[in-house]
Design a protein around this motif. Structure first.
Motif, PDB file in Angstrom:
ATOM      1  N   SER A 171       0.814  -1.224   0.000  1.00  0.00           N
ATOM      2  CA  SER A 171       0.000   0.000   0.000  1.00  0.00           C
ATOM      3  C   SER A 171       0.842   1.266   0.000  1.00  0.00           C
ATOM      4  CB  SER A 171      -0.942  -0.001   1.209  1.00  0.00           C
ATOM      5  OG  SER A 171      -0.196   0.056   2.419  1.00  0.00           O
ATOM      6  N   HIS A 172       1.994   1.234   0.689  1.00  0.00           N
ATOM      7  CA  HIS A 172       2.886   2.390   0.754  1.00  0.00           C
ATOM      8  C   HIS A 172       4.207   1.951   1.367  1.00  0.00           C
ATOM      9  CE1 HIS A 172       1.058   2.385   4.734  1.00  0.00           C
ATOM     10  NE2 HIS A 172       1.923   3.281   5.161  1.00  0.00           N
ATOM     11  N   GLY A 173       5.143   2.898   1.497  1.00  0.00           N
ATOM     12  CA  GLY A 173       6.518   2.508   1.805  1.00  0.00           C
ATOM     13  C   GLY A 173       6.913   2.445   3.267  1.00  0.00           C
ATOM     14  N   LYS A 231      -7.748  -2.732  -8.788  1.00  0.00           N
ATOM     15  CA  LYS A 231      -7.787  -1.286  -9.007  1.00  0.00           C
ATOM     16  C   LYS A 231      -7.033  -0.612  -7.873  1.00  0.00           C
ATOM     17  CE  LYS A 231     -10.710   2.539 -10.254  1.00  0.00           C
ATOM     18  NZ  LYS A 231     -11.949   2.941 -10.895  1.00  0.00           N
ATOM     19  N   TYR A 232      -6.134   0.300  -8.231  1.00  0.00           N
ATOM     20  CA  TYR A 232      -5.344   1.034  -7.229  1.00  0.00           C
ATOM     21  C   TYR A 232      -6.086   2.332  -6.909  1.00  0.00           C
ATOM     22  CZ  TYR A 232      -1.092   2.821  -4.934  1.00  0.00           C
ATOM     23  OH  TYR A 232      -0.175   3.299  -4.026  1.00  0.00           O
ATOM     24  N   VAL A 233      -6.479   2.502  -5.663  1.00  0.00           N
ATOM     25  CA  VAL A 233      -7.350   3.621  -5.296  1.00  0.00           C
ATOM     26  C   VAL A 233      -6.677   4.537  -4.266  1.00  0.00           C
ATOM     27  CG1 VAL A 233      -9.465   2.340  -5.837  1.00  0.00           C
ATOM     28  CG2 VAL A 233      -8.543   2.254  -3.505  1.00  0.00           C
ATOM     29  N   ASN A 234      -7.268   5.694  -4.089  1.00  0.00           N
ATOM     30  CA  ASN A 234      -6.657   6.717  -3.240  1.00  0.00           C
ATOM     31  C   ASN A 234      -6.609   6.338  -1.761  1.00  0.00           C
ATOM     32  OD1 ASN A 234      -6.438   8.259  -5.501  1.00  0.00           O
ATOM     33  ND2 ASN A 234      -8.034   9.737  -4.935  1.00  0.00           N
ATOM     34  N   ALA A 235      -5.559   6.806  -1.110  1.00  0.00           N
ATOM     35  CA  ALA A 235      -5.472   6.768   0.345  1.00  0.00           C
ATOM     36  C   ALA A 235      -4.909   8.115   0.771  1.00  0.00           C
ATOM     37  CB  ALA A 235      -4.557   5.635   0.799  1.00  0.00           C
ATOM     38  N   VAL A 236      -5.378   8.625   1.872  1.00  0.00           N
ATOM     39  CA  VAL A 236      -4.840   9.884   2.392  1.00  0.00           C
ATOM     40  C   VAL A 236      -3.893   9.544   3.533  1.00  0.00           C
ATOM     41  CG1 VAL A 236      -5.398  12.046   3.565  1.00  0.00           C
ATOM     42  CG2 VAL A 236      -6.841  11.228   1.696  1.00  0.00           C
ATOM     43  N   HIS A 237      -2.594   9.662   3.267  1.00  0.00           N
ATOM     44  CA  HIS A 237      -1.567   9.238   4.217  1.00  0.00           C
ATOM     45  C   HIS A 237      -0.249   9.827   3.711  1.00  0.00           C
ATOM     46  CE1 HIS A 237      -0.309   6.513   7.428  1.00  0.00           C
ATOM     47  NE2 HIS A 237       0.622   5.982   6.663  1.00  0.00           N
ATOM     48  N   SER A 238       0.883   9.237   4.036  1.00  0.00           N
ATOM     49  CA  SER A 238       2.167   9.650   3.473  1.00  0.00           C
ATOM     50  C   SER A 238       2.896   8.385   3.065  1.00  0.00           C
ATOM     51  CB  SER A 238       2.970  10.460   4.497  1.00  0.00           C
ATOM     52  OG  SER A 238       3.162   9.696   5.672  1.00  0.00           O
ATOM     53  N   SER A 239       4.045   8.528   2.409  1.00  0.00           N
ATOM     54  CA  SER A 239       4.709   7.322   1.910  1.00  0.00           C
ATOM     55  C   SER A 239       6.173   7.604   1.636  1.00  0.00           C
ATOM     56  CB  SER A 239       4.024   6.837   0.628  1.00  0.00           C
ATOM     57  OG  SER A 239       4.642   5.670   0.135  1.00  0.00           O
ATOM     58  N   VAL A 240       7.043   6.947   2.386  1.00  0.00           N
ATOM     59  CA  VAL A 240       8.480   7.025   2.131  1.00  0.00           C
ATOM     60  C   VAL A 240       9.043   5.678   2.544  1.00  0.00           C
ATOM     61  CG1 VAL A 240       9.032   7.971   4.412  1.00  0.00           C
ATOM     62  CG2 VAL A 240      10.558   8.458   2.511  1.00  0.00           C
ATOM     63  N   ASN A 294       2.776   8.124  -3.955  1.00  0.00           N
ATOM     64  CA  ASN A 294       1.628   8.398  -3.085  1.00  0.00           C
ATOM     65  C   ASN A 294       1.037   7.091  -2.575  1.00  0.00           C
ATOM     66  OD1 ASN A 294       1.451  11.319  -3.126  1.00  0.00           O
ATOM     67  ND2 ASN A 294       1.010  11.076  -5.304  1.00  0.00           N
ATOM     68  N   PRO A 295       0.582   7.085  -1.331  1.00  0.00           N
ATOM     69  CA  PRO A 295       0.024   5.861  -0.763  1.00  0.00           C
ATOM     70  C   PRO A 295      -1.303   5.502  -1.430  1.00  0.00           C
ATOM     71  CG  PRO A 295      -0.411   7.701   0.685  1.00  0.00           C
ATOM     72  CD  PRO A 295       0.464   8.234  -0.419  1.00  0.00           C
ATOM     73  N   GLY A 296      -1.650   4.232  -1.388  1.00  0.00           N
ATOM     74  CA  GLY A 296      -2.899   3.808  -2.016  1.00  0.00           C
ATOM     75  C   GLY A 296      -3.531   2.634  -1.302  1.00  0.00           C
ATOM     76  N   GLY A 297      -4.668   2.237  -1.850  1.00  0.00           N
ATOM     77  CA  GLY A 297      -5.349   1.022  -1.419  1.00  0.00           C
ATOM     78  C   GLY A 297      -5.675   0.219  -2.669  1.00  0.00           C
TER      79      GLY A 297
END
Ligand code: NI
Ligand code: MN
Length: 226
Positions: free
Chosen positions: A48-50, A103-112, A121-124
């Motif tokens: 989902s993110h890093g 399907k890769y969808v939006n997530a509101v978060h951060s990602s590194v 950008n993070p996703g779901g």
């Protein structure tokens, strides 16, 4: 569909005859210290993110299993440069794999990534096929974008939502999220691993019950079949 929880956001999901592993990170989770990384099997790894609590065991598992990493372009490129195979995606895009459509969808978060590399950008993920349809939200706040999911994807059978608060939505907002995505069965994740995200299980379950919904709070290693 079978969902086995390994703590935080790590699940093995048996879907369409394949094993989909999400955010493998037992080694970053004090609660999961008695679980064995060797038990993490995968044909595909959805990332989902890093952040470390989502990728700490990714390389170990990808190396052993040869699984294909499905994530955003930046994360797949990062692991691709290290020799791992992957399928890059970005927000709003979908692709038909041999187990179903993702399907890769939006997530509101951060990602590194843990070494400081930019991780996009993070996703779901929304995944559907003969087995049904599920949403793995990753780390996210409650967001209006969730309302796009029922407009653009098949009816969800189950949603895997973070409920631990502080770094993601808490269970109160997750209950609203379950309305936004129009789903009655919720499997909670991203809770209890650290003091910041400890929750009251009874309060969380009751809130969903009041809405006529089911919140599953699996035990570590427990499998839920839906
Ligand atoms: Ni995170
Ligand atoms: Mn996290």
């Amino acid at each position: 569909m079978k969902f086995t929880w390994y703590g935080q956001s790590t699940f093995i999901i048996e879907f369409g005859g394949k094993k989909l592993l999400t955010d493998p990170a037992l080694s970053a989770n004090p609660l999961a210290k008695n679980l064995n990384i060797e038990d993490l099997e995968a044909d595909y790894i959805l990332v989902s993110h890093g952040h470390g609590d989502h990728v700490s065991d990714l390389e170990t598992v990808a190396q052993r299993t040869g699984a294909t990493i499905i994530s955003n372009y930046e994360i797949v490129s990062y692991y691709g440069n290290k020799g791992f195979s992957g399928h890059p995606m970005n927000h709003g895009g979908k692709w038909k794999f041999d187990f179903g459509t993702v399907k890769y969808v939006n997530a509101v978060h951060s990602s590194v990534l843990p070494d400081g590399t930019y991780a996009g950008n993070p996703g779901g993920f929304v995944v559907w096929g003969d087995g049904g349809c599920f949403y793995f939200a990753g780390d996210t706040a409650l967001t209006w974008d969730m309302k796009l999911i029922p407009l653009t994807c098949p009816k969800l059978d189950v949603a895997l939502l973070p409920i631990g608060d502080n770094f993601t939505m808490g269970y109160e907002d997750a209950a609203i999220a379950s309305d936004f995505v129009e789903c009655e069965n919720i499997i909670g994740c991203h809770y209890d691993s650290f003091p910041y995200i400890e929750i009251n299980h009874g309060d969380a379950s009751q809130l969903f019950e009041k809405k006529g919904k089911k919140l599953f709070l699996p035990k570590l290693g427990e499998t839920i079949e839906l």
